[in-house]
Design an enzyme around this catalytic site. Structure first.
Site, PDB file in Angstrom:
ATOM      1  N   ASP A 182       0.768  -1.138   0.052  1.00 40.88           N
ATOM      2  CA  ASP A 182       0.191   0.107   0.122  1.00 40.88           C
ATOM      3  C   ASP A 182       0.849   1.355   0.185  1.00 40.88           C
ATOM      4  O   ASP A 182       2.159   0.953   0.277  1.00 40.88           O
ATOM      5  CB  ASP A 182      -0.940   0.012   1.217  1.00 40.88           C
ATOM      6  CG  ASP A 182      -1.969  -0.901   1.309  1.00 40.88           C
ATOM      7  OD1 ASP A 182      -2.362  -1.409   0.369  1.00 40.88           O
ATOM      8  OD2 ASP A 182      -2.607  -1.093   2.467  1.00 40.88           O
ATOM      9  N   TYR A 184       7.422 -10.034   6.036  1.00 38.34           N
ATOM     10  CA  TYR A 184       7.281  -8.505   6.469  1.00 38.34           C
ATOM     11  C   TYR A 184       7.689  -8.264   7.688  1.00 38.34           C
ATOM     12  O   TYR A 184       7.656  -9.124   8.597  1.00 38.34           O
ATOM     13  CB  TYR A 184       5.801  -8.109   6.350  1.00 38.34           C
ATOM     14  CG  TYR A 184       4.979  -8.155   5.074  1.00 38.34           C
ATOM     15  CD1 TYR A 184       4.949  -6.934   4.378  1.00 38.34           C
ATOM     16  CD2 TYR A 184       4.325  -9.349   4.442  1.00 38.34           C
ATOM     17  CE1 TYR A 184       4.245  -6.872   3.031  1.00 38.34           C
ATOM     18  CE2 TYR A 184       3.868  -9.311   3.256  1.00 38.34           C
ATOM     19  CZ  TYR A 184       3.844  -7.911   2.340  1.00 38.34           C
ATOM     20  OH  TYR A 184       3.489  -7.759   1.279  1.00 38.34           O
TER      21      TYR A 184
END
Lengths: 285, 285
Positions: B66, B130
């Site tokens: 994002d 992540y």
């Protein structure tokens, strides 16, 4: 006069510590504000204007840094004369207000302390500590991680001989005439070129999140200098000469010879380290 | 046709690894270029235009991120069809050329590898890792070091109970229906909400140059997730819920209950972690 009710009516002096990401500024010192890049001091004083003091606030910066040089912690003193009847700011109030007005610039007040009206941030500093960050293992500048851009120097030309650099660094320790390691500047009257370096260290250093990309063969090193004060561009010239030693372009004993020559023009051309790797770490009182 | 002399005449497929500082982009995926923030993919394809290929080069990104999310390493595949008679780029040539054309954007190609024409960067990824960076010890956002701005999250409200967060994180391990931890998006058809998380870890982490300001009481922590793939905003919602546990707003067993509810609307409001602390660390093949 309007001095009443236990409120101090003279100005209050503060010592402030502040940090900045230097890439966007012409340096820490104030410049005419019509230039493309202006100084960190311009932003500090613009933020201080909004405190509503009765007299314009001037920052007396302790330690000059050049365009592109960063500070983990620099310091300054300033006087604030408030309107009659208004109490002095606490250190915490001053920190908080200045930070609100500094946004979104990458400049931040770390703390503010009330000091005696005779305190002087530059003259009373006992020492300054700088660190210079080197990145070893990049075949090309595009290999500098994007998170490290403007925050280190990746000298071209392969690995560095760190033990040779450490040997060379010892010649810089102590009190010397550093004329060869000063850049000439016509802005300031020539001061004595004798300076004392208390500490030099060359140590491995973590990069930003570099534990997540160890396999890329990148290594960060830090060169640390602590001294009472430094000449114009002295740290960048010393680091550049040490890197030249690490690259085999100079031998360690050449550092001693450069010191003995006492001539800025004898400094090897194109050897000064760029500003991006330099950080003022602290000012000690 | 012009295929002669041992030159491959079909397109060559490459797997590229790349990194980016996500603050300036609308996310990794391509957007219409008339928007204020555009995607990392726009810049990658604009750089690839300058390679002079006979057919426009499309990047097939493996892992969506994002706006504001960073990548230490994302990946994509792309095909390059050169003019007749021109040899295929080597991985090194491709890396170097793309990096030249990407300047000065904070996007960098780490490496490029020739792969079979059937290789697919997204479908063949075995897992994604992540990390989410938390900064603990800031009483106010202005206390985030200027060098860490946009690169971590400093949740308001004092220290975090790390052992409670570690206990809570264990409920997320393994295969679950993660409906509660997915943000609803009308952009994509709803895929299965079942995902598998192979690894969750919460560990102390160095901040940028934080060994030089240990006395300021700031602590960095990293939350690491490795899984085959993740739902829309799943990592940020999981981290937000773990931080709520660390703040005592949720108990560790509430994470298990949120999983069991299987309803995105049951996620506690205003709990999702912001994008600034999230980094795609790696895509594994």
């Amino acid at each position: 006069g309007p001095c009443r009710g236990g409120m101090g009516c003279g100005p209050a002096r503060y010592l402030v510590f502040f940090q900045y990401f230097g890439t966007r500024y012409s340096g820490v010192m104030e410049t005419k504000s019509d230039q493309a890049l202006i100084g960190v001091q311009n932003y500090l004083e613009k933020a201080a204007e909004k405190l509503g003091a009765s007299v314009p606030v001037r920052f007396h910066i302790s330690s000059r840094t050049d365009s592109g040089v960063h500070a983990l912690c620099n310091s300054a003193h300033l006087d604030i004369q408030r309107a009659p009847g208004k109490p002095h700011f606490t250190g915490q109030q001053l920190t908080h207000s200045l930070n609100c007005h500094l946004r979104p610039e990458p400049i931040s007040i770390l703390s503010a302390h009330r000091v005696a009206s005779t305190f002087h941030a530059r003259l009373q500093a006992l020492s300054r500590t700088y660190i210079y960050r080197l990145l070893v293992g990049c075949a090309h500048p595009s290999q500098v991680p994007v998170f490290e851009r403007d925050l280190c120097w990746a000298p071209a030309g392969g690995p560095l001989n760190i033990p040779a650099m450490q040997e060379a660094a010892q010649f810089l320790l102590g009190t010397h005439n550093f004329s060869t390691f000063r850049s000439l500047s016509n802005e300031k009257p020539l001061r004595s070129p004798v300076r004392t370096i208390f500490q030099v260290e060359i140590q491995p250093s973590p990069g930003f999140l570099s534990h997540h990309y160890e396999h890329r063969g990148l290594e960060f090193w830090e060169v640390k200098f602590r001294g009472k004060s430094f000449l114009y561009r002295q740290v960048r010239r010393m680091v550049g000469a040490l890197v030249a030693v690490g690259q085999g372009k100079l031998a360690p004993h050449h550092i001693k010879e450069l010191l003995e020559i006492k001539d800025a023009l004898a400094f090897p051309p194109n050897t000064m380290a760029p500003p991006s790797g330099l950080f003022l770490k602290s000012v000690e009182y």
